[in-house]
Design an enzyme around this catalytic site. Structure first.
Site, PDB file in Angstrom:
ATOM      1  N   THR A 199     -23.638  42.667  30.592  1.00  0.00           N
ATOM      2  CA  THR A 199     -24.382  42.367  29.378  1.00  0.00           C
ATOM      3  C   THR A 199     -24.929  40.948  29.463  1.00  0.00           C
ATOM      4  O   THR A 199     -24.307  40.056  30.034  1.00  0.00           O
ATOM      5  CB  THR A 199     -23.488  42.485  28.132  1.00  0.00           C
ATOM      6  OG1 THR A 199     -22.443  41.504  28.217  1.00  0.00           O
ATOM      7  CG2 THR A 199     -22.874  43.858  28.033  1.00  0.00           C
ATOM      8  N   GLU A 346     -23.181  48.529  25.718  1.00  0.00           N
ATOM      9  CA  GLU A 346     -21.878  49.188  25.751  1.00  0.00           C
ATOM     10  C   GLU A 346     -21.960  50.689  25.464  1.00  0.00           C
ATOM     11  O   GLU A 346     -20.959  51.388  25.611  1.00  0.00           O
ATOM     12  CB  GLU A 346     -20.947  48.527  24.722  1.00  0.00           C
ATOM     13  CG  GLU A 346     -20.503  47.119  25.079  1.00  0.00           C
ATOM     14  CD  GLU A 346     -21.521  46.037  24.694  1.00  0.00           C
ATOM     15  OE1 GLU A 346     -21.183  44.842  24.803  1.00  0.00           O
ATOM     16  OE2 GLU A 346     -22.658  46.382  24.286  1.00  0.00           O
ATOM     17  N   LYS A 456     -26.237  32.581   5.259  1.00  0.00           N
ATOM     18  CA  LYS A 456     -25.594  32.482   3.952  1.00  0.00           C
ATOM     19  C   LYS A 456     -26.118  31.241   3.251  1.00  0.00           C
ATOM     20  O   LYS A 456     -25.819  30.110   3.625  1.00  0.00           O
ATOM     21  CB  LYS A 456     -24.074  32.413   4.092  1.00  0.00           C
ATOM     22  CG  LYS A 456     -23.340  32.672   2.773  1.00  0.00           C
ATOM     23  CD  LYS A 456     -21.858  32.888   2.996  1.00  0.00           C
ATOM     24  CE  LYS A 456     -21.169  33.334   1.712  1.00  0.00           C
ATOM     25  NZ  LYS A 456     -19.728  33.579   1.906  1.00  0.00           N
ATOM     26  N   TRP A 461     -26.044  36.179   0.851  1.00  0.00           N
ATOM     27  CA  TRP A 461     -26.457  36.581   2.189  1.00  0.00           C
ATOM     28  C   TRP A 461     -27.961  36.825   2.240  1.00  0.00           C
ATOM     29  O   TRP A 461     -28.539  37.436   1.349  1.00  0.00           O
ATOM     30  CB  TRP A 461     -25.727  37.846   2.615  1.00  0.00           C
ATOM     31  CG  TRP A 461     -24.248  37.668   2.772  1.00  0.00           C
ATOM     32  CD1 TRP A 461     -23.278  38.179   1.961  1.00  0.00           C
ATOM     33  CD2 TRP A 461     -23.569  36.930   3.781  1.00  0.00           C
ATOM     34  NE1 TRP A 461     -22.033  37.805   2.398  1.00  0.00           N
ATOM     35  CE2 TRP A 461     -22.182  37.036   3.527  1.00  0.00           C
ATOM     36  CE3 TRP A 461     -23.990  36.182   4.883  1.00  0.00           C
ATOM     37  CZ2 TRP A 461     -21.227  36.427   4.323  1.00  0.00           C
ATOM     38  CZ3 TRP A 461     -23.033  35.576   5.685  1.00  0.00           C
ATOM     39  CH2 TRP A 461     -21.670  35.707   5.397  1.00  0.00           C
TER      40      TRP A 461
END
Length: 562
Positions: A199, A346, A456, A461
């Site tokens: 990755t 993955e 944030k 958020w």
């Protein structure tokens, strides 16, 4: 021999019944019968039939065998997207060995790290990447054999070939020519490891994932089926011409080289990804089926705009990062029939893709664009849930957000030589994607952010992806990323980083932010979601596989580089 267990005596398996393990060689079964005269091309360099392709797979297997390699040994590939790479996709794992697809876009240091971590015994090396492994006898000591490929030599007319480096076993084509074109690929356990790659995360060293034959076969079949079930014009068909625009080193090129070969499609491999070459090949071979990240789509649109033409019958599966609606609209206007999906390294990788049916046909243009930029719905055999911070599943109401967790038969079971990270990945028996998402009642997935990229501000958020989508509609925006930056009053505030189109370099910050304020008035965005500032960049920092590199952007901001 597979054993069937049943308490009733009448259910017996015939002594000579074939157990049919799900191994990669089975993906060739149909093409060996129905597509022997179909062609495979490497750019403008090589074209041959499937019948010759099967012989070349056998020859490569014999080359590996003659080198003394055995089942379980790792064979690495460092090459552009070529016919050689496709041959390795099959010959290596079909021989019981493990194929390592090396990400050649990583730094030399990271390339050497991944090679040494996987410890391959053999390497298929394109001459252009030779400097990356330096003097491999010291820097990558596990490598015992090197197969050399040099496209520059192939392009020369007349004259003598350059001498090969003293450390190589031979030139790829010469090695194949000297080997027998007959090879008996034996059956073995379908749970044998077939591939590994690393990755390209933005933190720490790359992590190795690995996949079995069974996982790759199931992923290939499910992903191909999900495509083919779509409405005419959106899915794979027997008469498609396939060309990858996701590198073969990156998550098996989304398993489409396996799928295209399984179907028996005409295939074209482009080599290095240069926009003029990609468009030339698309037009020359009448390519109809491909896949890529938004950065590739931008390259195609820019090149076609310079040519003053549009694409014809090109279907493009998009993933890797969220597509904004501005880019989506430009793609439609340029003749690209595209559909979004979702996956990760993955997950082998495809987990979901857009579904086109009667519902989508009746949508308005605006709704259709919005839908196309979502992440589709789960493909067959995939289970998904949205978890809150306590691991409690959230309702599928299109509003409740949390981390997306998944189960599917093709997910990597851990990280190579990194069990602690593997245990964290699979905490609670579900794979954790690190993506914040919500899901509608009909199963349509919307990725709203990455856990590490959520902003944030003042205790609330802010979705960076939502802000990017809104601002991307300004006609001057070629590329956009929104990151969170420190703020004394609010803790964090969103900052918009924008690459302008060449003919809009005089655009002012206020003109772009006006779209954000309009979204606030319409109730599409909270007031605190509008960035306080826009900064213009000549180009957007991206990872080796074309994703927005927001970690690097935040670092550049802290160092006053943007």
């Amino acid at each position: 021999m597979t054993t069937i267990l049943n308490e009733h005596d009448n259910y017996h398996q015939a002594e000579e019944a074939y157990g049919f393990p799900l191994i990669i060689k089975q993906l060739l079964n149909r093409a060996k019968i129905a597509s022997t005269n179909q062609t495979i091309s490497y750019a403008d360099k090589v074209t041959y039939t499937y019948a010759e392709f099967f012989k070349r797979i056998n020859r490569l297997a014999n080359v590996l065998k003659n080198m003394g390699l055995q089942a379980g040994d790792v064979v690495a590939v460092m090459d552009w997207d070529s016919h050689r790479y496709l041959e390795a996709y099959f010959a290596v794992p079909m021989s019981g060995m493990i194929l390592q697809t090396v990400n050649v876009r990583l730094s030399e240091e990271k390339v050497l790290y991944t090679v040494n971590h996987a410890a391959p015994k053999a390497l298929l090396l394109n001459a252009e990447f030779a400097p990356m492994i330096k003097d491999y006898r010291d820097d990558a000591p596990s490598i015992e054999h090197v197969m050399w490929a040099d496209d520059a030599e192939d392009d020369k007319v007349g004259g003598e070939k350059a001498e090969l480096p003293d450390y190589v076993d031979g030139e790829y084509e010469a090695l194949l020519a000297a080997a027998s074109d007959e090879f008996d690929f034996l059956d073995f356990d379908e749970n044998t490891i077939a591939t590994t790659f690393y990755t390209s995360g933005t933190t720490g060293d790359p992590k190795g994932v690995f996949f079995t034959h069974r996982q790759i076969v199931l992923q290939t079949m499910a992903s191909t089926l999900a495509s083919a079930l779509n409405a005419e014009g959106q899915g794979a068909r027997y008469n498609d011409v396939y060309m990858p625009m996701t590198p073969l080193f990156h998550v098996h090129a989304w398993c489409w080289p396996y799928g295209a070969t399984m179907i028996g499609l005409k295939q074209v491999y482009p080599g290095r990804y240069l926009a003029p070459k990609l468009v030339d090949l698309i037009e020359q071979h009448k390519v109809t089926l491909s896949h890529g990240v938004p950065a590739i789509l931008q390259m195609l649109l820019k090149e076609m705009a310079e040519r003053g033409r549009k694409f014809e019958n090109l279907k493009l599966l998009l993933g890797g990062s969220k597509l904004n609606e501005g880019l989506a609209k430009a793609a439609i206007e340029c003749g690209i029939e595209f559909m979004s999906g979702f996956g990760m390294s993955e997950s082998c990788p495809v987990l979901s893709r857009a579904v086109f049916d009667d519902k989508t046909e009746s949508m308005t243009l605006e709704d259709n664009l919005n839908y196309r930029c979502l992440s589709g719905s789960p493909i067959m055999l995939v289970s998904m849930e949205i978890w809150d911070e306590n691991g409690k599943p959230q309702p599928m109401d299109g509003k409740s957000t949390g981390e997306l967790v998944i189960r599917a038969p093709w997910l990597t079971q851990s990280y190579f030589k990194n069990p602690d990270a593997g245990n964290e990945l699979w905490k609670g028996g579900w794979m954790h994607t690190q993506d914040i998402a919500c899901m509608t009642a009909d199963g349509t997935l919307s990725i709203t952010d990455r856990l590490k990229d959520v902003i944030k501000s003042g205790g609330e958020w802010v979705s960076s992806l939502e802000v990017e989508t809104i601002l991307s509609f300004h006609p001057s925006v070629a590329d956009i990323a929104v990151i969170g930056v420190p703020d004394e009053r609010w803790g964090e505030r969103p900052l918009a980083l924008i690459v302008l189109k060449p003919d809009h370099v005089d655009t002012k910050m206020e003109d772009i932010l006006a779209l954000g304020h309009q979204a606030v008035e319409r109730g599409h965005l909270p007031k605190y979601g509008v960035p306080s500032e826009v900064r213009f960049l000549p180009d957007m920092p991206k990872t080796s596989v074309g994703k927005l590199d927001k970690k690097r952007m935040r670092s550049m901001y802290s160092e006053n580089l943007i």
